[in-house]
Scaffold this motif. Structure first.
Motif, PDB file in Angstrom:
ATOM      1  N   THR A  47      50.905  22.314  -2.133  1.00 34.88           N
ATOM      2  CA  THR A  47      49.553  22.713  -2.542  1.00 34.88           C
ATOM      3  C   THR A  47      49.409  22.778  -4.064  1.00 34.88           C
ATOM      4  O   THR A  47      48.285  22.793  -4.575  1.00 34.88           O
ATOM      5  CB  THR A  47      49.129  24.061  -1.917  1.00 34.88           C
ATOM      6  OG1 THR A  47      50.058  25.068  -2.289  1.00 34.88           O
ATOM      7  CG2 THR A  47      49.016  23.933  -0.408  1.00 34.88           C
ATOM      8  N   HIS A  48      50.509  22.783  -4.776  1.00 34.68           N
ATOM      9  CA  HIS A  48      50.438  22.657  -6.237  1.00 34.68           C
ATOM     10  C   HIS A  48      49.874  21.285  -6.603  1.00 34.68           C
ATOM     11  O   HIS A  48      49.161  21.153  -7.599  1.00 34.68           O
ATOM     12  CB  HIS A  48      51.824  22.865  -6.857  1.00 34.68           C
ATOM     13  CG  HIS A  48      51.859  22.623  -8.324  1.00 34.68           C
ATOM     14  ND1 HIS A  48      51.362  23.524  -9.233  1.00 34.68           N
ATOM     15  CD2 HIS A  48      52.311  21.560  -9.044  1.00 34.68           C
ATOM     16  CE1 HIS A  48      51.514  23.033 -10.455  1.00 34.68           C
ATOM     17  NE2 HIS A  48      52.088  21.849 -10.370  1.00 34.68           N
ATOM     18  N   TYR A  49      50.180  20.278  -5.813  1.00 34.11           N
ATOM     19  CA  TYR A  49      49.732  18.900  -6.076  1.00 34.11           C
ATOM     20  C   TYR A  49      48.457  18.544  -5.323  1.00 34.11           C
ATOM     21  O   TYR A  49      47.670  17.711  -5.784  1.00 34.11           O
ATOM     22  CB  TYR A  49      50.844  17.917  -5.727  1.00 34.11           C
ATOM     23  CG  TYR A  49      52.032  18.076  -6.634  1.00 34.11           C
ATOM     24  CD1 TYR A  49      52.041  17.517  -7.903  1.00 34.11           C
ATOM     25  CD2 TYR A  49      53.134  18.842  -6.245  1.00 34.11           C
ATOM     26  CE1 TYR A  49      53.109  17.702  -8.763  1.00 34.11           C
ATOM     27  CE2 TYR A  49      54.217  19.022  -7.088  1.00 34.11           C
ATOM     28  CZ  TYR A  49      54.187  18.451  -8.354  1.00 34.11           C
ATOM     29  OH  TYR A  49      55.258  18.640  -9.191  1.00 34.11           O
ATOM     30  N   PHE A  50      48.261  19.115  -4.155  1.00 35.35           N
ATOM     31  CA  PHE A  50      47.076  18.852  -3.332  1.00 35.35           C
ATOM     32  C   PHE A  50      46.551  20.182  -2.825  1.00 35.35           C
ATOM     33  O   PHE A  50      47.197  20.829  -1.998  1.00 35.35           O
ATOM     34  CB  PHE A  50      47.419  17.950  -2.144  1.00 35.35           C
ATOM     35  CG  PHE A  50      48.049  16.649  -2.544  1.00 35.35           C
ATOM     36  CD1 PHE A  50      47.309  15.674  -3.193  1.00 35.35           C
ATOM     37  CD2 PHE A  50      49.389  16.403  -2.266  1.00 35.35           C
ATOM     38  CE1 PHE A  50      47.900  14.477  -3.575  1.00 35.35           C
ATOM     39  CE2 PHE A  50      49.983  15.215  -2.640  1.00 35.35           C
ATOM     40  CZ  PHE A  50      49.236  14.245  -3.302  1.00 35.35           C
ATOM     41  N   SER A  51      45.396  20.582  -3.284  1.00 35.94           N
ATOM     42  CA  SER A  51      44.883  21.892  -2.892  1.00 35.94           C
ATOM     43  C   SER A  51      44.365  21.906  -1.457  1.00 35.94           C
ATOM     44  O   SER A  51      44.286  22.974  -0.850  1.00 35.94           O
ATOM     45  CB  SER A  51      43.798  22.350  -3.856  1.00 35.94           C
ATOM     46  OG  SER A  51      42.744  21.406  -3.897  1.00 35.94           O
TER      47      SER A  51
END
Length: 189
Positions: A47-51
């Protein structure tokens, strides 16, 4: 001191993993949790890269389309005297390209109900027609404007891909290539 992280590369890796999951088991299988499990990360890292899952799905789609573009470009570099080979590079003739087509099929129904995905599909399709028209112009320089014929050739390529994915025993790589060249020759003379 921890090693530096290439965030763009990490994002591409996660998009590739999501693309693999989609090709293997469908859109519903590509969850943030499942992508994290595949790489041994926590969901927090993903989720750091894709919320959102949607953001991750779109990244997987773009990643796969960019890989197809790279195959097309690599073929143009390696076989400059055979412009039709560029179109053949888009056929599902190996595991990588079959995986790409399986992923595309998963997104087609989504595009029917999702304006953003529909626009992405339209953009990539128009882009493919432009690339096909350039390749056909090189192969058939005497013909002139080829946008409509390029769209027809790509429609035929889509049909070959559908048949090859669902009946691979009847549609091996060589038959796919032969059929694409035959239809192109019949269309363009």
């Amino acid at each position: 001191m921890p090693a530096p992280v290439d965030h763009d590369e990490k994002r591409r890796d996660l998009a590739r993993i999501a693309a693999t999951l989609i090709a293997e088991r469908g859109l519903q299988a590509a969850t943030i949790r499942e992508v994290a499990a595949r790489v041994g990360f926590s969901t927090t890292v993903v989720t750091h890269y894709f919320s959102t899952k949607r953001e991750m799905l779109f990244a997987a789609y773009r990643h796969t389309a960019e890989q197809a573009q790279e195959r097309f470009n690599a073929t143009a570099r390696s076989l400059p005297g055979d412009p039709l080979a560029r179109l053949e590079s888009l056929l599902p003739v190996d595991e990588e390209s079959r995986q790409a087509w399986r992923l595309y099929f998963q997104f087609w129904p989504m595009a029917d109900h999702d304006a953003e995905m529909a626009e992405a599909q339209r953009w990539w399709n128009r882009h493919a027609v432009t690339l096909a028209a350039r390749a056909l112009q090189e192969a058939y320089p005497e013909i002139g404007a080829l946008d409509e014929k390029a769209a027809l050739v790509l429609s035929g390529l889509h049909g070959i891909a559908v048949q090859a994915l669902f009946d691979p025993g009847e549609w091996p790589a060589e038959r796919q290539r032969r059929m694409l060249r035959t239809q192109t020759r019949l269309l363009l003379g």
